[in-house]
Design a protein around this motif. Structure first.
Motif, PDB file in Angstrom:
ATOM      1  N   GLN A  19      -9.233  11.930  -7.753  1.00 44.74           N
ATOM      2  CA  GLN A  19      -9.960  12.450  -8.911  1.00 44.74           C
ATOM      3  C   GLN A  19     -10.621  13.792  -8.626  1.00 44.74           C
ATOM      4  N   GLY A  20     -10.619  14.202  -7.360  1.00 44.54           N
ATOM      5  CA  GLY A  20     -11.233  15.475  -6.997  1.00 44.54           C
ATOM      6  C   GLY A  20     -12.726  15.406  -6.806  1.00 44.54           C
ATOM      7  N   SER A  21     -13.269  14.189  -6.724  1.00 44.51           N
ATOM      8  CA  SER A  21     -14.713  14.030  -6.585  1.00 44.51           C
ATOM      9  C   SER A  21     -15.140  13.766  -5.143  1.00 44.51           C
ATOM     10  N   ALA A  22     -14.180  13.594  -4.261  1.00 40.58           N
ATOM     11  CA  ALA A  22     -14.510  13.329  -2.852  1.00 40.58           C
ATOM     12  C   ALA A  22     -14.934  14.618  -2.162  1.00 40.58           C
ATOM     13  N   SER A  23     -15.681  14.465  -1.097  1.00 35.46           N
ATOM     14  CA  SER A  23     -16.110  15.625  -0.327  1.00 35.46           C
ATOM     15  C   SER A  23     -14.895  16.348   0.253  1.00 35.46           C
ATOM     16  N   PRO A  24     -14.831  17.676   0.129  1.00 33.12           N
ATOM     17  CA  PRO A  24     -13.682  18.417   0.668  1.00 33.12           C
ATOM     18  C   PRO A  24     -13.470  18.198   2.157  1.00 33.12           C
ATOM     19  N   ASP A  25     -14.539  17.819   2.845  1.00 34.53           N
ATOM     20  CA  ASP A  25     -14.428  17.612   4.287  1.00 34.53           C
ATOM     21  C   ASP A  25     -14.009  16.196   4.657  1.00 34.53           C
ATOM     22  N   SER A  26     -13.871  15.341   3.673  1.00 37.64           N
ATOM     23  CA  SER A  26     -13.521  13.958   3.979  1.00 37.64           C
ATOM     24  C   SER A  26     -12.058  13.858   4.400  1.00 37.64           C
ATOM     25  N   ALA A  49       0.833  -1.201   0.000  1.00 33.95           N
ATOM     26  CA  ALA A  49       0.000   0.000   0.000  1.00 33.95           C
ATOM     27  C   ALA A  49       0.869   1.252   0.000  1.00 33.95           C
ATOM     28  N   ALA A  50       0.362   2.339  -0.555  1.00 43.17           N
ATOM     29  CA  ALA A  50       1.108   3.598  -0.596  1.00 43.17           C
ATOM     30  C   ALA A  50       1.397   4.128   0.803  1.00 43.17           C
ATOM     31  N   SER A  51       0.505   3.834   1.738  1.00 39.53           N
ATOM     32  CA  SER A  51       0.688   4.307   3.104  1.00 39.53           C
ATOM     33  C   SER A  51       1.887   3.653   3.791  1.00 39.53           C
ATOM     34  N   GLN A  52       2.384   2.567   3.225  1.00 40.61           N
ATOM     35  CA  GLN A  52       3.531   1.866   3.809  1.00 40.61           C
ATOM     36  C   GLN A  52       4.879   2.430   3.338  1.00 40.61           C
ATOM     37  N   LEU A  53       4.853   3.311   2.338  1.00 42.72           N
ATOM     38  CA  LEU A  53       6.102   3.850   1.795  1.00 42.72           C
ATOM     39  C   LEU A  53       6.829   4.676   2.849  1.00 42.72           C
ATOM     40  N   PRO A  54       8.127   4.436   3.061  1.00 39.50           N
ATOM     41  CA  PRO A  54       8.886   5.197   4.059  1.00 39.50           C
ATOM     42  C   PRO A  54       9.179   6.607   3.555  1.00 39.50           C
ATOM     43  N   TYR A  70      -0.876   2.109  -7.243  1.00 41.72           N
ATOM     44  CA  TYR A  70      -1.239   2.193  -5.828  1.00 41.72           C
ATOM     45  C   TYR A  70      -2.699   2.634  -5.659  1.00 41.72           C
ATOM     46  N   ALA A  71      -3.214   3.428  -6.588  1.00 40.41           N
ATOM     47  CA  ALA A  71      -4.619   3.830  -6.518  1.00 40.41           C
ATOM     48  C   ALA A  71      -5.528   2.621  -6.697  1.00 40.41           C
ATOM     49  N   SER A  72      -5.107   1.692  -7.572  1.00 35.08           N
ATOM     50  CA  SER A  72      -5.919   0.493  -7.801  1.00 35.08           C
ATOM     51  C   SER A  72      -5.951  -0.407  -6.574  1.00 35.08           C
ATOM     52  N   ARG A  73      -4.996  -0.246  -5.701  1.00 30.98           N
ATOM     53  CA  ARG A  73      -4.948  -1.038  -4.478  1.00 30.98           C
ATOM     54  C   ARG A  73      -5.643  -0.330  -3.317  1.00 30.98           C
ATOM     55  N   SER A  74      -6.203   0.856  -3.578  1.00 33.46           N
ATOM     56  CA  SER A  74      -6.839   1.653  -2.532  1.00 33.46           C
ATOM     57  C   SER A  74      -8.357   1.597  -2.650  1.00 33.46           C
ATOM     58  N   GLY A  75      -9.033   2.144  -1.669  1.00 38.59           N
ATOM     59  CA  GLY A  75     -10.493   2.152  -1.652  1.00 38.59           C
ATOM     60  C   GLY A  75     -11.076   3.268  -2.489  1.00 38.59           C
ATOM     61  N   ASP A  76     -12.411   3.254  -2.627  1.00 38.71           N
ATOM     62  CA  ASP A  76     -13.117   4.247  -3.438  1.00 38.71           C
ATOM     63  C   ASP A  76     -12.920   5.666  -2.900  1.00 38.71           C
ATOM     64  N   GLU A  77     -12.830   5.808  -1.580  1.00 34.43           N
ATOM     65  CA  GLU A  77     -12.684   7.145  -0.991  1.00 34.43           C
ATOM     66  C   GLU A  77     -11.356   7.785  -1.402  1.00 34.43           C
ATOM     67  N   VAL A  78     -10.309   6.958  -1.428  1.00 35.45           N
ATOM     68  CA  VAL A  78      -8.999   7.466  -1.832  1.00 35.45           C
ATOM     69  C   VAL A  78      -8.999   7.824  -3.312  1.00 35.45           C
ATOM     70  N   LEU A 108       6.003   7.991 -12.874  1.00 38.36           N
ATOM     71  CA  LEU A 108       5.299   8.355 -11.646  1.00 38.36           C
ATOM     72  C   LEU A 108       3.790   8.174 -11.815  1.00 38.36           C
ATOM     73  N   SER A 109       3.301   8.458 -13.006  1.00 34.84           N
ATOM     74  CA  SER A 109       1.872   8.263 -13.265  1.00 34.84           C
ATOM     75  C   SER A 109       1.516   6.783 -13.154  1.00 34.84           C
TER      76      SER A 109
END
Length: 229
Positions: free
Chosen positions: A71-78, A16-21, A58-66, A51-52
């Motif tokens: 993509q800029g479609s998530a709620s700004p408050d999320s 996962a991207a969150s595991q990158l040091p 890593y995006a494909s390994r993440s959830g819909d919220e990520v 990089l793309s």
């Protein structure tokens, strides 16, 4: 540039991207800065593609919220959108900080080289301004001005011993000093070059201490008079 091993290793080493040091982002920032400095548009486009590809993987390994945040479609408050925005700002700050640090290091190294005559003398031992003037051939006031610049740049400092002020190199300058050319191989003009030339010239045999010429000697005044010149 095409063989960027890091891009190939990351997906295999970290699920996962969150595991990158943190060191990974520092390495990427350095690579980007080098590519920009290189000035090659092809290298930058190639790096963008790599990089793309990493981002999409890593995006494909993440959830819909990520994915929504990317993509800029998530709620700004999320939480995902907030984390994404902060991550972008943080990377921009990292890239700027690293670039600034490297520029400072380059400027420092250039100053050390520009004051090479004095730096080489201080590398051997601590010296007063007058001793430096005698050793380098500079005027005492010139040495004083150079030492002021060196102290302000963090290249040298001084301590008092009795009525004398002894100058010494800082650890950072000492680390760079061995890379300077030797005094016998000056690269710049001025006193250092003249001193080296005189030193070399004095070691030559007598008949080689003057420039050789194949031009005939000018006729003497009496010889000229004899031929009516």
């Amino acid at each position: 540039m095409s063989d960027w091993t890091l891009m190939k290793q990351l997906p295999k080493a970290f699920e996962a991207a969150s595991q990158l040091p943190p060191g990974v982002f520092s390495a990427i920032a350095t690579r980007i800065e080098d590519a920009i400095a290189d000035g090659s548009r092809e290298h930058l486009i190639e790096m963008q593609d790599q990089l793309s590809g990493l981002l999409k993987l890593y995006a494909s390994r993440s959830g819909d919220e990520v994915i929504g945040a990317l993509q800029g479609s998530a709620s700004p408050d999320s939480a995902a959108a907030t984390a994404y925005a902060l991550g972008q700002i943080n990377f921009a700050q990292l890239l700027t900080a690293q670039a600034g640090t490297r520029r400072v290091e380059a400027a420092f190294a250039m100053l050390v080289e520009d004051h090479g005559d004095i730096v080489r003398m201080l590398l051997s031992r601590n010296m007063t301004g007058l001793e430096l003037a005698e050793a380098t051939g500079f005027r005492p006031e010139t040495v004083s001005r150079k030492l002021k610049v060196m102290r302000e740049a963090g290249i040298s400092d001084y301590y008092r011993e009795g009525t004398s002020l002894y100058n010494f190199l800082t650890p950072a300058a000492k680390a760079l000093a061995p890379d300077l050319q030797s005094a016998d191989e000056p690269r710049h003009g001025g006193v250092a070059v003249r001193r080296a030339i005189v030193s070399r010239q004095s070691s030559l045999q007598l008949h080689m201490r003057h420039a050789l010429t194949f031009a005939p000697n000018p006729p003497s005044e009496t010889a000229s008079a004899r031929v009516g010149l």
